[in-house]
Design a protein around this motif. Structure first.
Motif, short mmCIF file in Angstrom:
data_model
loop_
_atom_site.label_atom_id
_atom_site.label_comp_id
_atom_site.label_asym_id
_atom_site.label_seq_id
_atom_site.Cartn_x
_atom_site.Cartn_y
_atom_site.Cartn_z
N LEU A 49 0.77 -1.09 -0.04
CA LEU A 49 -0.02 -0.08 0.06
C LEU A 49 0.88 1.34 -0.02
O LEU A 49 0.52 2.18 -0.75
CB LEU A 49 -1.00 0.01 1.11
N SER B 169 -5.09 12.34 5.56
CA SER B 169 -5.86 11.60 5.74
C SER B 169 -6.24 11.38 7.13
O SER B 169 -7.49 11.15 7.75
CB SER B 169 -5.52 9.95 5.25
N ASN C 203 -12.23 10.51 9.48
CA ASN C 203 -11.17 9.33 9.46
C ASN C 203 -10.53 9.22 11.25
O ASN C 203 -10.13 8.14 11.44
CB ASN C 203 -9.95 9.72 8.70
N THR D 121 -14.59 0.41 9.15
CA THR D 121 -13.45 0.35 7.87
C THR D 121 -14.23 0.25 6.64
O THR D 121 -14.01 1.23 5.64
CB THR D 121 -12.79 -0.67 8.24
N ILE E 33 -14.17 3.61 3.80
CA ILE E 33 -13.82 3.28 2.47
C ILE E 33 -14.97 3.51 1.35
O ILE E 33 -14.86 4.35 0.35
CB ILE E 33 -13.17 1.90 2.19
N SER F 54 -15.47 6.75 -1.65
CA SER F 54 -15.55 6.20 -3.09
C SER F 54 -16.16 7.15 -3.91
O SER F 54 -17.47 7.55 -3.44
CB SER F 54 -16.21 4.69 -3.02
N LEU G 125 -5.40 0.84 7.46
CA LEU G 125 -6.41 1.71 7.23
C LEU G 125 -6.21 3.09 6.88
O LEU G 125 -6.52 3.69 5.96
CB LEU G 125 -7.39 1.81 8.48
N ALA H 193 -4.98 2.84 3.28
CA ALA H 193 -5.97 2.59 2.30
C ALA H 193 -6.45 3.92 2.16
O ALA H 193 -6.91 4.38 1.03
CB ALA H 193 -6.86 1.83 3.01
N TRP H 194 -6.88 4.91 2.93
CA TRP H 194 -7.45 6.25 2.95
C TRP H 194 -6.68 6.95 1.92
O TRP H 194 -7.02 7.44 0.98
CB TRP H 194 -7.44 6.90 4.07
N GLY I 19 -6.63 5.60 -1.77
CA GLY I 19 -7.67 6.15 -2.24
C GLY I 19 -8.11 7.66 -2.95
O GLY I 19 -8.44 7.67 -3.64
N TRP J 181 -8.88 -6.54 4.62
CA TRP J 181 -8.85 -5.24 4.97
C TRP J 181 -7.92 -4.55 3.76
O TRP J 181 -8.38 -3.53 3.07
CB TRP J 181 -8.00 -4.63 6.17
N SER K 268 -9.43 -2.08 0.67
CA SER K 268 -8.92 -0.88 0.23
C SER K 268 -8.62 -0.60 -1.30
O SER K 268 -8.64 0.39 -1.79
CB SER K 268 -7.73 -0.55 1.16
#
Length: 537
Positions: A29, A59, A65, A168, A172, A176, A357, A360-361, A364, A415, A419
């Motif tokens: 990631l 983030s 968040n 979580t 996400i 999106s 997490l 992932a944010w 994204g 997880w 993501s």
């Protein structure tokens, strides 16, 4: 410029490839985030590293968040308290005292797994240690115990309305591209996802089938060995992964109610705070001056639908942690010092998940934001490709499910798969639904449900999944025996889920997918059980 074209695919594709090769989600990631900012900054590595650092910080600068991070940390603290008090052991002992038969013991273990929905790690470790002496006495194989632990860990956690998994997924989904077009809150969307989370549902039902009907494949052999007194585990797979020496405490003063009450408080407070946070947010000092006026300004349904789930869950976790700490001190199960230690240990256990997490944010954000906002515009690019390339909407759910299943099985993490897959799936589903005139909400529910279901498959049965390993350990079963006996059940549930997603896509209906999957599941199980039922150990 609206997007970087095919180049915008590089960060997520690279992330997937690295995750498959290295089995390391954090590294993958982070690399994906760095490459994203590398493209945005014209391949300047120094500027990209600064962009990555700022992206991660931004983030966590988001109010939603950071509350989700704090909720997950506090949930870990709550689990730490439950482990330190011995309450889980007391609850399991009480349940076991009520049931004496072999089948009843299996059902109680299954129900216990469903009840412990707040955390998959807590599920695997506590239930295994609590129920292992009982299942041993009933000549239930360690492989069967490990299977029940694993099947009621991730699959249950992803279906329960209150868990670190849920927030979580909601976070996400909320971020999106295209979600704002649906007109529902992220919590409402999650609740509507439950019927189409086919793999999680079928994984849980498979446990009941193997208990009430019959086992098949390697698990049937392990069960026959145990029943015939040959051994609770098969030594050809190696020795058991060991007893749990930490994390589960036995205290004579602990009672079953010591576990039930705090969990009921957590669930109850969360339900109460969902509408309360909406009412509080409606107080603007101009048209709505106080809480009473806020309650009158909207229906309870609207209050639930428009809630800020991050606030509600954060408030509930804070209140529950305070209540539980005071309650355990008054009960004499913990001292003030032990409460502090348990909270710290619980928070520590959540750190890896929080790192994933946060990354992932960040990835994204960089892949979905438009170039003018410092991103790659991947969502707009994918939407353009699928709407002009003739990709059929009905095929999207099953394709997404199979891709997510492959990624999660290879990496052992759901997880990380969430993501990667959800931010990509969402805008495609929205764009195809708008182009074809299909129901926007149903189309996104089925597609996103498929991404989540595929991700759960890997977390449930991958040999390198943490919950798979912890389930082996909790049951004191050789890890390879657990993997070998569980995979046929998991693959069966995966195939049936794929059929369900295919039907759901064809009819653009989550309910059609669920009903078809259940029919195929019950009929198919009888056929497979008869075909692969060994006659001897």
């Amino acid at each position: 410029m609206e997007h970087y074209g095919w180049l915008s695919l590089l960060p997520p594709v690279l992330t997937v490839i690295l995750a498959l090769l290295t089995k390391e989600v954090v590294f993958s990631l982070f690399t994906g985030v760095f490459v994203g900012y590398l493209i945005v900054n014209n391949w300047n590595p120094l500027a990209a590293l600064i962009g990555t650092t700022d992206g991660i910080a931004n983030s966590l600068n988001d109010s939603w968040n950071i509350r989700i991070v704090l909720f997950c940390a506090l949930l870990g603290a709550f689990v730490g308290l439950m482990q330190a008090t011995g309450a889980a052991h007391a609850f399991g002992k009480w349940m076991a005292s009520k049931v004496k038969s072999r089948k009843g013991t299996l059902i109680i273990t299954w129900l216990f797994g469903i009840f412990i929905f707040i955390d998959d790690y807590f599920n695997s470790l506590t239930i295994g240690t609590v129920m292992r002496p009982v299942t041993d006495e009933q000549k239930i194989s360690r492989a069967k115990l490990a299977y029940i632990l694993d099947s009621t860990a991730a699959p249950v956690s992803v279906l329960a309305p209150i868990s670190s998994w849920v927030v979580t997924i909601m976070s996400i989904i909320k971020g999106s591209d295209g979600f704002s077009k649906l007109g529902v809150s992220e919590f409402t969307f999650f609740i509507m996802l439950i019927p189409i989370n086919l793999y999680a549902i079928l994984a849980i039902l498979t446990v009941l089938q193997t208990t009430l009907r019959k086992d098949f494949g390697p698990m049937a052999k392990s069960e026959m060995r145990a029943l015939n007194g040959i051994g609770l585990y098969d030594e050809k797979f190696g020795q058991p992964t060991g007893e749990i020496k930490e994390g589960v405490v036995v205290k004579e003063r602990a009672k079953a109610i010591d576990m039930v009450l705090p969990i009921l408080v957590l669930v109850g407070l969360a339900v109460v705070f969902f509408p309360i946070t909406t009412y509080l947010g409606a107080i603007d000092g101009e048209t709505v001056h106080n809480f009473s006026e806020a309650v009158k300004s909207m229906t309870l349904k609207d209050a639930f639908n428009n809630t800020d789930a991050s606030k509600a869950l954060f408030y509930a976790s804070i209140f529950t942690l305070v209540f539980s700490s005071i309650y355990f001190i008054v009960r004499g199960l913990l001292t003030i010092q032990k409460v502090g230690e348990a909270i710290i240990n619980g928070i520590k256990s959540m750190v890896p998940a929080l790192v994933i997490l946060t990354l992932a944010w960040t990835i994204g954000t960089v892949i979905k934001s438009s170039p003018e906002d410092g991103g790659l515009g991947l969502s707009k690019f994918l939407a353009h490709v699928v709407t002009t390339g003739g990709f059929p909407l009905w095929a999207l759910p099953v394709v997404v499910f199979l891709i997510a299943a492959a990624i999660s099985f290879a990496t052992g993490t759901s997880w990380g798969t969430f993501s990667i897959m959800i931010p990509i799936t969402f805008p495609i589903a929205v764009a195809l639904a708008e182009k074809t005139g299909a129901d926007l909400l149903n189309s996104t529910l089925v597609a996103v449900g498929a991404a989540i279901g595929g991700a759960i498959f890997g977390d449930h049965c991958s040999p390198i999944s943490d919950t798979t390993i912890l389930s082996s350990t909790g049951a004191s079963c050789p890890h390879l025996e657990h993997v070998a006996t569980q995979i046929p059940y998991a693959v069966f549930a995966m195939i049936v889920s794929a059929i369900g997603y295919l039907v759901a896509g064809l009819f653009d209906s989550p309910i059609a997918g669920l009903i078809s999957a259940l029919i195929v599941f019950f009929v198919g199980y009888e056929i497979v059980a008869r075909a692969f039922n060994p006659k001897e150990a």
